[in-house]
Design a protein around this motif. Structure first.
Motif, PDB file in Angstrom:
ATOM      1  N   PHE A  54      14.463 -25.040  44.929  1.00 22.26           N
ATOM      2  CA  PHE A  54      15.619 -24.667  44.869  1.00 22.26           C
ATOM      3  C   PHE A  54      16.517 -25.403  45.864  1.00 22.26           C
ATOM      4  O   PHE A  54      17.712 -25.645  45.305  1.00 22.26           O
ATOM      5  N   ASP A  55      16.033 -25.695  46.863  1.00 25.23           N
ATOM      6  CA  ASP A  55      16.885 -26.183  48.140  1.00 25.23           C
ATOM      7  C   ASP A  55      17.383 -27.660  47.675  1.00 25.23           C
ATOM      8  O   ASP A  55      18.344 -28.137  47.780  1.00 25.23           O
ATOM      9  N   ALA A  56      16.342 -28.378  46.738  1.00 24.54           N
ATOM     10  CA  ALA A  56      16.693 -29.684  46.559  1.00 24.54           C
ATOM     11  C   ALA A  56      17.429 -29.656  45.448  1.00 24.54           C
ATOM     12  O   ALA A  56      18.315 -30.612  45.299  1.00 24.54           O
ATOM     13  N   LEU A  57      17.535 -28.731  44.527  1.00 25.83           N
ATOM     14  CA  LEU A  57      18.518 -28.531  43.494  1.00 25.83           C
ATOM     15  C   LEU A  57      19.721 -28.377  43.875  1.00 25.83           C
ATOM     16  O   LEU A  57      20.919 -28.882  43.596  1.00 25.83           O
ATOM     17  N   GLU A  58      20.084 -27.375  44.981  1.00 24.54           N
ATOM     18  CA  GLU A  58      21.278 -27.063  45.395  1.00 24.54           C
ATOM     19  C   GLU A  58      21.883 -28.230  46.471  1.00 24.54           C
ATOM     20  O   GLU A  58      23.122 -28.605  46.430  1.00 24.54           O
ATOM     21  N   ALA A  59      20.965 -29.094  47.039  1.00 28.11           N
ATOM     22  CA  ALA A  59      21.400 -30.251  47.801  1.00 28.11           C
ATOM     23  C   ALA A  59      21.989 -31.210  46.785  1.00 28.11           C
ATOM     24  O   ALA A  59      22.702 -32.103  47.320  1.00 28.11           O
ATOM     25  N   ALA A  60      21.227 -31.362  45.561  1.00 28.33           N
ATOM     26  CA  ALA A  60      21.824 -32.558  44.685  1.00 28.33           C
ATOM     27  C   ALA A  60      23.201 -32.287  44.191  1.00 28.33           C
ATOM     28  O   ALA A  60      23.962 -32.942  43.851  1.00 28.33           O
ATOM     29  N   ARG A  61      23.581 -30.951  44.407  1.00 28.40           N
ATOM     30  CA  ARG A  61      24.977 -30.750  43.787  1.00 28.40           C
ATOM     31  C   ARG A  61      25.963 -31.013  45.078  1.00 28.40           C
ATOM     32  O   ARG A  61      27.253 -31.381  44.805  1.00 28.40           O
ATOM     33  N   LYS A  62      25.634 -30.753  46.544  1.00 31.57           N
ATOM     34  CA  LYS A  62      26.656 -30.914  47.480  1.00 31.57           C
ATOM     35  C   LYS A  62      27.339 -32.153  47.655  1.00 31.57           C
ATOM     36  O   LYS A  62      28.656 -32.197  47.715  1.00 31.57           O
TER      37      LYS A  62
END
Length: 235
Positions: free
Chosen positions: A8-16
């Motif tokens: 989840f953290d990696a997915l959201e980090a990819a968006r930032k």
């Protein structure tokens, strides 16, 4: 494989890095530096991008193997189409906003016939078709629900605040309100579905890449809009 929280953290980090709120066009909007005409012309591009979303969601719905996933997407689809109150369809709410900016319905709906749709807007719409129809379900959930719907609850409030100061009514801004209210839940469910369908390390990597691609294409769409509407053209 990453554990669930790390994924989840990696997915959201990819968006930032390419979150739309950081784009210069969005910052200008939030600062009240755009005119009604410019906002209306933005709406023309955004309408072309979102007009087929009900059909895109329907295509994705047909591919989902799980009842709960289909039920969620059906709720999302019905929220777009609003069969009981068709005048509240999301594309029509965006037309209402464009009209509040001084444009006509024809200006919005038939812009494609006048060759007014930017290549970067066409690319954004085509990418959603690709995610909905041929990409792996993990990429679909990540690229649509996490990367794009996940931006709006933090992006649109700044737009609304600026537009209130410009004199837009709450009814004029209803398109933005419905996405602020609904898309936070959609993004959370998108994370859960991405985790469900990303059953291998390779699929996790592809899901993260889909988030990056969606965010980058959305950023490029804003690049195109800014270049067309804000940057002065050479004489």
């Amino acid at each position: 494989m990453l554990n669930k929280q790390d994924f989840f953290d990696a997915l959201e980090a990819a968006r930032k890095p390419r979150h739309g709120g950081g784009h210069p066009f969005s910052r200008m909007w939030a600062q009240g530096a755009l005119s009604r005409e410019q906002l209306g012309r933005y709406a023309v591009q955004h309408y072309y991008y979102i007009a087929p979303i009900p059909q895109q969601f329907a295509a994705l719905y047909a591919r989902l193997p799980d009842l709960d996933a289909r039920q969620h997407l059906l709720e999302n689809l019905l929220g777009e189409e609003m069969p009981d109150t068709p005048e509240k369809r999301h594309p029509d709410l965006l037309i209402n906003f464009a009209e509040a900016c001084g444009l006509t319905r024809d200006d919005v709906v038939n812009a494609d016939l006048r060759d007014e749709i930017l290549p970067t807007t066409r690319a954004m719409r085509a990418w959603i078709w690709e995610l909905s129809t041929i990409r792996h379900l993990a990429e679909s959930a990540a690229g649509i629900m996490v990367a794009l719907e996940g931006q709006l609850p933090t992006l649109y409030p700044a737009y609304v605040k600026a537009m209130r100061k410009m004199g837009f009514s709450e009814e004029d801004m209803e398109f933005f309100h419905v996405h602020i209210e609904g898309d936070e839940e959609h993004a959370h469910i998108g994370l859960e579905l991405t985790d469900r369908y990303a059953t291998t390390e390779a699929l996790q990597e592809r899901s993260i890449a889909a988030v990056r691609a969606s965010a980058s294409l959305r950023w490029s769409m804003l690049d195109g809009i800014q270049a067309a509407l804000v940057v002065p053209k050479a004489a």
